[in-house]
Design an enzyme around this catalytic site. Structure first.
Site, short mmCIF file in Angstrom:
data_model
loop_
_atom_site.label_atom_id
_atom_site.label_comp_id
_atom_site.label_asym_id
_atom_site.label_seq_id
_atom_site.Cartn_x
_atom_site.Cartn_y
_atom_site.Cartn_z
N ASP A 89 0.92 -1.26 0.00
CA ASP A 89 0.12 -0.08 -0.03
C ASP A 89 0.80 1.32 0.11
OD1 ASP A 89 -2.17 -1.66 0.22
OD2 ASP A 89 -2.23 -1.67 2.48
N LYS A 98 1.90 1.92 -5.17
CA LYS A 98 2.53 1.29 -6.48
C LYS A 98 1.60 1.75 -7.52
CE LYS A 98 2.46 -2.62 -4.27
NZ LYS A 98 1.98 -2.13 -2.87
N GLY A 103 -4.53 -4.23 -3.94
CA GLY A 103 -5.53 -3.24 -4.10
C GLY A 103 -4.78 -2.12 -4.36
N HIS A 104 -4.86 -1.70 -5.64
CA HIS A 104 -4.01 -0.44 -6.07
C HIS A 104 -4.99 0.39 -6.70
CE1 HIS A 104 -0.32 -3.32 -7.21
NE2 HIS A 104 -0.67 -3.37 -5.85
N GLN A 108 2.23 -6.17 -3.09
CA GLN A 108 2.42 -6.23 -1.80
C GLN A 108 3.76 -5.64 -1.41
OE1 GLN A 108 1.56 -9.70 -3.23
NE2 GLN A 108 -0.56 -8.90 -2.99
P1 GDP Z 1 -0.55 0.32 -3.45
O1 GDP Z 1 -1.38 -0.87 -2.75
O2 GDP Z 1 0.79 0.36 -3.42
O3 GDP Z 1 -0.88 0.64 -5.17
O4 GDP Z 1 -1.18 1.46 -2.53
P2 GDP Z 1 -3.02 1.74 -2.29
O5 GDP Z 1 -3.48 2.07 -3.48
O6 GDP Z 1 -3.43 0.35 -1.64
O7 GDP Z 1 -2.62 2.68 -1.12
C1 GDP Z 1 -2.11 3.96 -1.47
C2 GDP Z 1 -3.11 4.96 -1.21
O8 GDP Z 1 -2.72 6.44 -1.00
C3 GDP Z 1 -4.25 5.15 -2.16
O9 GDP Z 1 -5.47 5.65 -1.42
C4 GDP Z 1 -3.56 6.20 -3.11
O10 GDP Z 1 -4.68 6.85 -3.92
C5 GDP Z 1 -2.88 7.08 -1.95
N1 GDP Z 1 -1.75 7.80 -2.44
C6 GDP Z 1 -0.62 7.41 -3.47
N2 GDP Z 1 0.33 8.35 -3.60
C7 GDP Z 1 -0.16 9.36 -2.56
C8 GDP Z 1 0.50 10.37 -2.41
O11 GDP Z 1 1.60 10.63 -2.77
N3 GDP Z 1 -0.18 11.50 -1.30
C9 GDP Z 1 -1.57 10.83 -0.91
N4 GDP Z 1 -2.02 11.79 -0.17
N5 GDP Z 1 -2.09 9.90 -1.16
C10 GDP Z 1 -1.33 9.09 -2.27
P1 IMO Z 2 -0.96 -4.31 -2.23
O1 IMO Z 2 -0.40 -4.83 -3.51
C1 IMO Z 2 -1.10 -4.64 2.22
C2 IMO Z 2 -1.08 -8.68 3.67
C3 IMO Z 2 -2.30 -9.09 4.29
C4 IMO Z 2 -1.87 -10.09 5.05
C5 IMO Z 2 -0.74 -10.93 4.50
C6 IMO Z 2 -1.17 -12.40 3.77
O2 IMO Z 2 -2.24 -3.49 -2.15
O3 IMO Z 2 0.34 -3.41 -1.49
P2 IMO Z 2 -2.60 -13.01 1.84
O4 IMO Z 2 -4.00 -12.54 1.55
O5 IMO Z 2 -1.78 -12.37 0.75
O6 IMO Z 2 -2.23 -14.47 2.10
O7 IMO Z 2 -2.26 -11.96 3.19
O8 IMO Z 2 -0.41 -9.98 3.40
N1 IMO Z 2 -1.34 -8.28 2.27
C7 IMO Z 2 -1.37 -6.92 1.95
N2 IMO Z 2 -1.08 -5.87 2.76
N3 IMO Z 2 -1.08 -4.49 0.55
C8 IMO Z 2 -1.31 -5.74 -0.19
O9 IMO Z 2 -1.23 -5.65 -1.60
C9 IMO Z 2 -1.45 -6.88 0.53
N4 IMO Z 2 -1.70 -8.12 -0.20
C10 IMO Z 2 -1.67 -9.05 1.09
O10 IMO Z 2 -3.19 -8.36 4.86
O11 IMO Z 2 -1.39 -9.39 6.46
MG MG Z 3 -2.89 -1.50 -1.88
#
Ligand code: GDP
Ligand code: IMO
Ligand code: MG
Length: 429
Positions: free
Chosen positions: A13, A16, A40-41, A225
């Site tokens: 999170d 990416k 979840g991207h 991840q």
């Molecule tokens: P990912 O799994 O690495 O793709 O990240 P997620 O989407 O799960 O979580 C990142 C969150 O931060 C999302 O809600 C993005 O929209 C948000 N985000 C990404 N870059 C930035 C940033 O530079 N600033 C802020 N405020 N939010 C960001």
């Molecule tokens: P992105 O790509 C954050 C965590 C789960 C749990 C552990 C194992 O959005 O960064 P799983 O279902 O993979 O067997 O769960 O890994 N986890 C993540 N945490 N971002 C993710 O993906 C994750 N994908 C799995 O919360 O702790």
């Molecule tokens: Mg994510």
């Protein structure tokens, strides 16, 4: 020749999805190489927000090829839900834009059932998985009883393998874990229908990706991840079931490791973690709560609140080492604006020594005490900054220290969730 990787440098999170979408402008092909719909991207363009799980975050660009590589585990139902969702949002997802590896393993209904029931049976020792069947699917892959996409497309192979798997798993599910009986007919007919919908997207993607790189097309590999969720180098067993580091790119997409030219580690300006497991710099207090609220730290996939803490340079150094990072991208620097003081963990006090790596044993990790450096915060919001020069001096000092501690340049800074809220510091990634 250019093949660059976007990797999570912490516990996932990190942003990416946003960065892959941003950098997709500079690539022709975007490839996912591990994980599945546990990811979840989030991508924001203008006032539209898109949540992607399985489909590469290059899909919002009309002229890019997106590839789901052999190292990914594919839940066909979840895939088509995502395709339908994107189509409803006006995003085209044709086989011209999306290819799926014939070698990728299929997440079956019993994988999801096993994931949930095994978590339940672990009681207070649960891992906190996403419940998407990821671990059980990879288990079957390595047990060599998994069903690959090419198997699903061949009715006789599929039905044979499905019977074997149901035979091998049903007693364990019903008698040991207390689950319900699996219905062969129901699963077979549902998956054979899904197979027909999948067929046009399926290809030997190793050949396709290799040819693109050889033809001098730029290929971007999108990690899911993060470093510390890696099956080998993460905080085992509180990890996911794949290699989330750069080494996963080659095996998960079918190209040689020498084809990778750059690896960009995406790191939040602080640290978060969803699910259970150790987190040395966690802030289980009002500062952690403040960061969670300002940074909207709630999971895309499961809606769970993310644990928040100070930036940990030990984690970033581990990613630099294990994934051979060529640069860092620091996201969410905007979230920290308003904190009077900030801290970065620069090492751990462990017994009588100071270490700057993660011990393998969780008992040893529990004994590690973070050593902090303190920084003055900045009051100015930075969401509208578009160049490094526009950042407040204290933010620059904070970022410069991250570069010093990791020995890697920061190439990109995120100042908000939208594609345009990005500062490009260097063209070299
Ligand atoms: P990912 O799994 O690495 O793709 O990240 P997620 O989407 O799960 O979580 C990142 C969150 O931060 C999302 O809600 C993005 O929209 C948000 N985000 C990404 N870059 C930035 C940033 O530079 N600033 C802020 N405020 N939010 C960001
Ligand atoms: P992105 O790509 C954050 C965590 C789960 C749990 C552990 C194992 O959005 O960064 P799983 O279902 O993979 O067997 O769960 O890994 N986890 C993540 N945490 N971002 C993710 O993906 C994750 N994908 C799995 O919360 O702790
Ligand atoms: Mg994510």
């Amino acid at each position: 020749m250019s093949a660059f990787v976007v990797l999570g440098a912490q516990w996932g999170d990190e942003g990416k999805g946003k960065m892959t979408d941003y950098l997709a402008e500079e690539a022709e092909v975007i490839v996912r190489f591990q994980g599945g719909n546990n990811a979840g991207h989030t991508v924001e363009v203008g006032d539209r927000q898109y949540k992607l799980r399985l489909i590469p975050s290059g899909i919002l660009h009309d002229d890019k090829l997106n590839v789901i590589g052999n190292g990914v585990v594919v839940d066909p139902e979840a895939l088509f839900e995502e395709i339908d969702y994107l189509e409803e949002e006006g995003v085209n997802v044709t086989p011209k834009k999306l290819l799926i590896s014939d070698r990728a393993h299929v997440i079956m209904p019993y994988h999801k059932i096993l994931d949930v029931l095994k978590e339940k049976s672990r009681g207070k020792n649960d891992i906190g998985t996403t419940g998407r069947g990821i671990g059980p699917c990879y288990t079957d892959k390595f047990e060599r009883c998994g069903i690959r996409i090419c198997d699903l497309l061949d009715e006789s192979v599929f039905t044979e393998k499905l019977k074997q798997n149901i035979g091998a798993k049903s007693d364990y599910i019903t008698k040991v874990l207390g689950g319900e009986e699996l219905n062969y007919e129901e699963i077979a007919s549902k998956y054979l229908a899904l197979a027909e919908r999948l067929r046009p997207y399926v290809k030997d993607t190793s050949v396709a990706v290799y040819n693109e790189i050889k033809a001098d097309k730029k290929v971007l590999f999108e990690g899911a991840q993060g470093m510390l969720l890696d099956i080998d180098y993460g905080t085992y067993p509180y990890v996911t079931s794949s290699n989330t580091t750069a080494c996963g790119v080659a095996s998960g997409s079918g190209i040689g490791p020498n084809m990778i030219t750059n690896a960009i580690g995406i790191a939040k300006a602080y640290t978060t973690r969803v699910g259970k497991g150790p987190f040395p710099t966690e802030l289980d207090n009002e500062i952690g709560e403040w960061i969670r609220e300002k940074g909207h730290e709630y999971g895309v996939n499961t809606g769970r609140s993310r644990r928040c803490g100070w930036l940990d340079a030990v984690i970033l150094k581990t990613t630099v080492r294990v994934s051979g990072l060529t640069s860092l991208c620091v996201t969410k620097i905007d979230t920290l604006a308003g904190l009077e003081k900030l801290k970065i963990c620069v090492g751990y006090k462990f017994n009588d020594t100071v270490i700057d790596y993660f011990p393998a044993s969780l008992n040893d990790l529990a004994k590690c005490e973070p050593i902090y450096e303190e920084f003055d915060g900045w009051g100015e919001e930075v969401a509208n900054a578009r160049s490094y020069d526009e950042l407040p001096n204290n933010a620059k000092k904070y970022l410069a220290r991250i570069e010093e501690l990791t020995g890697v340049n920061i190439s990109i800074i995120g100042v908000g969730p939208r594609r345009d809220q990005t500062i490009r510091v260097t063209t070299q990634l």
